[in-house]
Write a protein that holds these residues in place. Structure first.
Motif, mmCIF file in Angstrom:
data_model
loop_
_atom_site.group_PDB
_atom_site.id
_atom_site.type_symbol
_atom_site.label_atom_id
_atom_site.label_comp_id
_atom_site.label_asym_id
_atom_site.label_seq_id
_atom_site.Cartn_x
_atom_site.Cartn_y
_atom_site.Cartn_z
ATOM 1 N N VAL A 460 0.845 -1.209 0.000
ATOM 2 C CA VAL A 460 0.000 0.000 0.000
ATOM 3 C C VAL A 460 0.871 1.247 0.000
ATOM 4 O O VAL A 460 0.571 2.236 -0.692
ATOM 5 C CB VAL A 460 -0.951 -0.017 1.217
ATOM 6 C CG1 VAL A 460 -1.712 1.301 1.332
ATOM 7 C CG2 VAL A 460 -1.932 -1.178 1.108
ATOM 8 N N LEU A 461 1.954 1.223 0.760
ATOM 9 C CA LEU A 461 2.878 2.358 0.777
ATOM 10 C C LEU A 461 3.552 2.529 -0.579
ATOM 11 O O LEU A 461 3.664 3.658 -1.093
ATOM 12 C CB LEU A 461 3.925 2.145 1.872
ATOM 13 C CG LEU A 461 5.010 3.222 1.989
ATOM 14 C CD1 LEU A 461 4.397 4.569 2.330
ATOM 15 C CD2 LEU A 461 6.042 2.828 3.046
ATOM 16 N N MET A 462 3.986 1.434 -1.175
ATOM 17 C CA MET A 462 4.637 1.507 -2.484
ATOM 18 C C MET A 462 3.708 2.115 -3.528
ATOM 19 O O MET A 462 4.112 2.986 -4.324
ATOM 20 C CB MET A 462 5.070 0.112 -2.934
ATOM 21 C CG MET A 462 5.796 0.094 -4.276
ATOM 22 S SD MET A 462 5.889 -1.546 -5.025
ATOM 23 C CE MET A 462 4.221 -1.748 -5.635
ATOM 24 N N LEU A 463 2.418 1.674 -3.517
ATOM 25 C CA LEU A 463 1.482 2.184 -4.512
ATOM 26 C C LEU A 463 1.113 3.642 -4.265
ATOM 27 O O LEU A 463 0.581 4.309 -5.155
ATOM 28 C CB LEU A 463 0.209 1.318 -4.522
ATOM 29 C CG LEU A 463 0.406 -0.111 -5.038
ATOM 30 C CD1 LEU A 463 -0.869 -0.918 -4.879
ATOM 31 C CD2 LEU A 463 0.837 -0.104 -6.503
ATOM 32 N N GLY A 464 1.387 4.142 -3.065
ATOM 33 C CA GLY A 464 1.198 5.568 -2.808
ATOM 34 C C GLY A 464 2.355 6.402 -3.317
ATOM 35 O O GLY A 464 2.190 7.591 -3.620
ATOM 36 N N LEU A 465 3.532 5.796 -3.393
ATOM 37 C CA LEU A 465 4.724 6.515 -3.843
ATOM 38 C C LEU A 465 5.044 6.269 -5.310
ATOM 39 O O LEU A 465 5.556 7.155 -6.001
ATOM 40 C CB LEU A 465 5.923 6.082 -2.986
ATOM 41 C CG LEU A 465 5.819 6.377 -1.484
ATOM 42 C CD1 LEU A 465 6.976 5.729 -0.741
ATOM 43 C CD2 LEU A 465 5.793 7.870 -1.232
ATOM 44 N N TRP A 466 4.746 5.061 -5.787
ATOM 45 C CA TRP A 466 5.142 4.695 -7.161
ATOM 46 C C TRP A 466 4.316 3.504 -7.614
ATOM 47 O O TRP A 466 4.237 2.490 -6.921
ATOM 48 C CB TRP A 466 6.624 4.342 -7.193
ATOM 49 C CG TRP A 466 7.106 3.799 -8.495
ATOM 50 C CD1 TRP A 466 7.231 4.469 -9.673
ATOM 51 C CD2 TRP A 466 7.547 2.443 -8.757
ATOM 52 N NE1 TRP A 466 7.716 3.634 -10.656
ATOM 53 C CE2 TRP A 466 7.927 2.386 -10.115
ATOM 54 C CE3 TRP A 466 7.658 1.302 -7.975
ATOM 55 C CZ2 TRP A 466 8.394 1.223 -10.704
ATOM 56 C CZ3 TRP A 466 8.133 0.135 -8.552
ATOM 57 C CH2 TRP A 466 8.499 0.102 -9.911
ATOM 58 N N ILE A 467 3.671 3.643 -8.760
ATOM 59 C CA ILE A 467 2.949 2.531 -9.371
ATOM 60 C C ILE A 467 3.811 2.000 -10.508
ATOM 61 O O ILE A 467 4.130 2.739 -11.440
ATOM 62 C CB ILE A 467 1.576 2.972 -9.906
ATOM 63 C CG1 ILE A 467 0.715 3.548 -8.784
ATOM 64 C CG2 ILE A 467 0.855 1.807 -10.578
ATOM 65 C CD1 ILE A 467 -0.641 4.046 -9.247
ATOM 66 N N PRO A 468 4.236 0.741 -10.448
ATOM 67 C CA PRO A 468 5.059 0.194 -11.531
ATOM 68 C C PRO A 468 4.398 0.401 -12.886
ATOM 69 O O PRO A 468 3.168 0.284 -13.004
ATOM 70 C CB PRO A 468 5.148 -1.298 -11.173
ATOM 71 C CG PRO A 468 4.937 -1.348 -9.697
ATOM 72 C CD PRO A 468 3.970 -0.250 -9.388
ATOM 73 N N PRO A 469 5.176 0.741 -13.913
ATOM 74 C CA PRO A 469 4.594 1.033 -15.239
ATOM 75 C C PRO A 469 3.707 -0.092 -15.774
ATOM 76 O O PRO A 469 2.645 0.183 -16.335
ATOM 77 C CB PRO A 469 5.821 1.256 -16.122
ATOM 78 C CG PRO A 469 6.889 1.696 -15.176
ATOM 79 C CD PRO A 469 6.627 0.974 -13.895
ATOM 80 N N ASP A 470 4.128 -1.341 -15.600
ATOM 81 C CA ASP A 470 3.316 -2.451 -16.091
ATOM 82 C C ASP A 470 1.977 -2.521 -15.373
ATOM 83 O O ASP A 470 0.937 -2.796 -15.984
ATOM 84 C CB ASP A 470 4.067 -3.778 -15.920
ATOM 85 C CG ASP A 470 5.251 -3.899 -16.874
ATOM 86 O OD1 ASP A 470 5.232 -3.180 -17.902
ATOM 87 O OD2 ASP A 470 6.171 -4.684 -16.599
ATOM 88 N N LEU A 471 1.991 -2.272 -14.066
ATOM 89 C CA LEU A 471 0.742 -2.272 -13.300
ATOM 90 C C LEU A 471 -0.143 -1.105 -13.714
ATOM 91 O O LEU A 471 -1.374 -1.254 -13.816
ATOM 92 C CB LEU A 471 1.059 -2.197 -11.802
ATOM 93 C CG LEU A 471 -0.145 -2.263 -10.850
ATOM 94 C CD1 LEU A 471 -0.905 -3.572 -11.025
ATOM 95 C CD2 LEU A 471 0.306 -2.091 -9.407
ATOM 96 N N ALA A 472 0.466 0.045 -13.972
ATOM 97 C CA ALA A 472 -0.310 1.204 -14.414
ATOM 98 C C ALA A 472 -0.983 0.931 -15.763
ATOM 99 O O ALA A 472 -2.159 1.273 -15.969
ATOM 100 C CB ALA A 472 0.594 2.438 -14.503
ATOM 101 N N ARG A 473 -0.255 0.298 -16.679
ATOM 102 C CA ARG A 473 -0.848 -0.041 -17.973
ATOM 103 C C ARG A 473 -1.998 -1.025 -17.800
ATOM 104 O O ARG A 473 -3.018 -0.940 -18.496
ATOM 105 C CB ARG A 473 0.227 -0.626 -18.898
ATOM 106 C CG ARG A 473 1.144 0.417 -19.499
ATOM 107 C CD ARG A 473 1.955 -0.166 -20.661
ATOM 108 N NE ARG A 473 2.891 -1.194 -20.181
ATOM 109 C CZ ARG A 473 4.122 -0.938 -19.771
ATOM 110 N NH1 ARG A 473 4.571 0.300 -19.769
ATOM 111 N NH2 ARG A 473 4.910 -1.920 -19.367
ATOM 112 N N TRP A 474 -1.833 -1.946 -16.862
ATOM 113 C CA TRP A 474 -2.859 -2.931 -16.556
ATOM 114 C C TRP A 474 -4.127 -2.232 -16.056
ATOM 115 O O TRP A 474 -5.239 -2.508 -16.504
ATOM 116 C CB TRP A 474 -2.291 -3.870 -15.506
ATOM 117 C CG TRP A 474 -3.092 -5.095 -15.233
ATOM 118 C CD1 TRP A 474 -4.204 -5.536 -15.880
ATOM 119 C CD2 TRP A 474 -2.813 -6.058 -14.221
ATOM 120 N NE1 TRP A 474 -4.636 -6.695 -15.329
ATOM 121 C CE2 TRP A 474 -3.808 -7.052 -14.321
ATOM 122 C CE3 TRP A 474 -1.816 -6.185 -13.259
ATOM 123 C CZ2 TRP A 474 -3.839 -8.153 -13.456
ATOM 124 C CZ3 TRP A 474 -1.841 -7.281 -12.425
ATOM 125 C CH2 TRP A 474 -2.847 -8.244 -12.522
#
Length: 483
Positions: A460-474
Motif C-alpha cells: 500500500v505504501l509503495m502504490l502511494g509513492l510509485w505505481i510500476p509502469p506495467d501495473l499502471a498499464r494494466w
C-alpha cells in the motif's frame, strides 16, 4: 499445463481433502500450500493474459481478460496471505477453547471452497453461472460466520443468509430479464447469457427491459457489496465470525460482488441513455458513504467498526465507478486494490489484538504497543493508511476520486468530504488509545503471524509513492474496458 484449470482445481480438490482430513497433522499445512499454489497459478495466468491477450476456457463458459485477471490475482494473493495468518490464529482459538477439531476442519475446507467460488465467479463468461457462484459463496461463508456456534454468531449467520438470500434473488430476477432482452437479439443459440456475446450486442438490447434488469441487478449484487440500506448483514458477520473470515469478506467477497455489478453496468451503458446506470451507482455510493460514516462513531466493537469502514469504502468505490470515465475507473480500481490490501492487514492486526486482550470491545483494548509492538504499530499504520493519510496509496486514489468529482460533479464534493471527515475522526479517535494506552494483557500460547500485515502495508505504501509502469498499464486497460 493449463494454469487456469490448476487455479480452479487446487482449492476445489484441497477443500474436498480437508473435509476428509480430520485431525491429521498435514491438514493445516495443506490449507496454506493449496492457497500458495492457487496464487502461483494466478500469477502465471496473469502473465499469460498480459502477454497474449484474452482467452476462453471450457468452450466459451469461462473468459479471462485484463479486467477479471486483475481481480483474480488480487483475490489469490489475499487468499494466500490470509491462510498464513489463519494458521497461528486458529491454533490460539483452539487453545482458548473456542473451537473444536471438527470446527477447525470445517473452517479449512470451507475456506478452500470459498476461494473456488470466488475465482470461478470472477472468470466465468456466463452470467447465469456467475449468479450460481455468488450464491455458493454465500452458502460457504454462512458456515464460516457461524463457526463459533455462539448465539450471536448463529444470529449473524442467519441474518447474513436471509438478507443476502433475498438480495441474490433480486439479482437472479435481473439476470432473467437480461436473458429475456438478449434472446430477442441473439436468438435461441444458447449464447444469451455469455458476456462476450452480450457486450457485442449491447446497443441492440431493449432499453425498457434493460433498465429494469439493471435496477434488480444493482439491488441484488449491491446487497453483497454492502451498499446502504442493504448493508445490515455485514457488521454482524464481521463481528461474530473468525477474523480470517472478516479479512476475506472485506478484502475479497465485496470486490467480487462489485465486479459482477460492473460487468452489468457495461451492458447497461450500451443499451440505456447516458448516465442512467452511473447516476444510480453514484447515488447509492454517496448514501452508503454517509450512512457508514455516521454509524462509525457509535461502534463499541472493533471488528464492527472496521466493518462499517469497509461499507464506507465500498461506497466510495461505487461512486467512482458511477462517475465513469478513464480517470474515475482507474481510481476505482486502484482504490479497490488498496482497500483489499489495507483492510485485510487491519483485520489481521485486530484479530491478534483481540486474542491478546481477550475482548473485541474497544474500551477494554489498551496498550497494544506494549503487549506486542508489531501488532500495535501494524494496527496504527493500517488505520492511518485506510484513513487516507499520505504517503499511503489510499490517499492517492481518494485524491483522484475527489478531484474528478470536483471537476464533473461538484455537488457531490461536500458530501464526500463530510463523509471522509467524520470517518477519520471516528476511527482515529478510537484506535489511538487502543494502541498507546496502559495494559496488563498476557502473551499468547502461539506467536501471531505478523508478516502478512506488513507485507500488505508495504504494498500500500509503495502504490502511494510509485505505481510500476506495467501495473499502471494494466489498470488503464481494465479502466478502458469499463468504458
Amino acid at each position: 499445463m493449463d494454469m487456469f484449470v490448476v487455479m480452479l482445481a487446487l482449492p476445489l480438490v484441497s477443500g474436498a481433502l480437508l473435509t476428509l482430513a480430520g485431525e491429521r497433522a498435514w491438514a493445516p499445512n495443506l490449507n496454506i500450500l493449496a492457497s500458495a499454489g492457487t496464487f502461483l497459478a494466478a500469477v502465471l495466468l496473469t502473465v499469460e493474459i498480459v502477454a497474449f491477450g484474452p482467452r476462453f476456457a471450457f468452450g466459451e463458459q469461462f473468459f479471462i481478460d485484463s479486467l477479471n485477471v486483475f481481480f483474480v490475482a488480487l483475490t489469490a494473493f489475499v487468499g494466500f496471505t490470509t491462510s498464513l495468518f489463519s494458521g497461528p490464529y486458529m491454533k490460539n482459538e483452539r487453545a482458548r477453547g473456542k473451537l473444536s477439531v471438527p470446527r477447525l476442519r470445517l473452517y479449512k475446507s470451507m475456506y478452500q471452497f470459498f476461494m473456488f467460488t470466488m475465482l470461478a465467479a470472477l472468470t466465468t463468461n456466463n452470467l447465469g453461472l456467475l449468479w450460481v457462484m455468488m450464491e455458493a459463496a454465500t452458502l460457504t461463508t454462512v458456515l464460516l460466520v457461524s463457526l463459533y456456534r455462539t448465539p450471536a454468531s448463529l444470529e449473524a449467520a442467519w441474518k447474513y443468509f436471509i438478507l443476502c438470500g433475498v438480495g441474490i434473488a433480486q439479482a437472479l430476477f435481473g439476470t432473467i430479464l437480461l436473458y429475456f432482452a438478449a434472446e430477442r437479439v441473439l436468438g435461441e443459440t444458447g449464447n444469451a447469457l455469455l458476456w462476450t456475446h452480450l457486450v457485442g450486442a449491447k446497443a441492440f438490447l431493449d432499453p425498457t427491459i434493460m433498465s429494469l434488469a439493471f435496477v434488480f441487478l444493482l439491488v441484488g449484487y449491491g446487497t453483497k457489496v454492502g451498499l446502504a440500506p442493504l448493508h445490515n448483514w455485514l457488521p454482524d458477520a464481521h463481528a461474530e465470525g473468525p477474523t480470517p473470515v472478516s479479512a476475506v469478506l472485506s478484502g475479497l467477497l465485496l470486490n467480487v460482488a462489485l465486479y459482477a455489478l460492473l460487468r452489468c453496468k457495461v451492458l447497461a451503458d450500451g443499451a440505456l441513455p447516458a448516465g442512467f446506470a452511473g447516476n444510480l451507482m453514484m447515488g447509492f455510493g454517496l448514501f452508503t458513504l454517509l450512512v457508514a460514516a455516521f454509524f462509525l462513531s457509535r461502534q463499541k466493537d472493533i471488528k464492527r467498526m472496521f466493518a462499517y469502514s469497509s461499507i464506507e469504502h465500498m461506497g466510495i468505490i461505487t461512486f467512482a465507478f458511477g462517475m465513469g470515465g478513464a480517470i474515475a475507473n482507474f481510481a476505482g480500481l486502484l482504490h479497490m486494490t488498496l482497500h483489499s490490501l489495507t483492510k485485510s492487514a487491519i483485520f489481521f492486526a485486530v484479530g491478534h489484538a483481540a486474542q491478546k486482550t481477550g475482548t473485541q470491545r474497544m474500551d477494554d483494548i489498551r496498550g497494544l504497543v506494549k503487549i506486542n509492538p508489531l501488532i500495535g504499530w501494524g494496527l496504527m499504520l493500517g488505520t492511518l493508511a485506510i484513513l487516507g493519510m499520505p504517503p499511503f496509496g489510499v490517499f492517492a486514489s481518494e485524491f483522484m476520486i475527489l478531484t474528478h468529482a470536483m471537476q464533473h460533479h461538484p455537488w457531490a464534493t461536500p458530501l464526500l468530504l463530510l463523509g471522509l471527515g467524520i470517518a477519520f475522526a471516528a476511527i482515529f479517535g478510537r484506535v489511538q488509545p487502543m494502541v498507546f494506552g496502559e495494559t496488563e494483557a498476557k502473551r499468547l500460547p502461539h506467536a501471531p503471524a505478523i508478516t502478512p500485515v506488513f507485507v500488505h502495508l508495504a504494498l500500500v505504501l509503495m502504490l502511494g509513492l510509485w505505481i510500476p509502469p506495467d501495473l499502471a498499464r494494466w489498470f488503464h486497460e481494465a479502466a478502458r474496458m469499463l468504458g
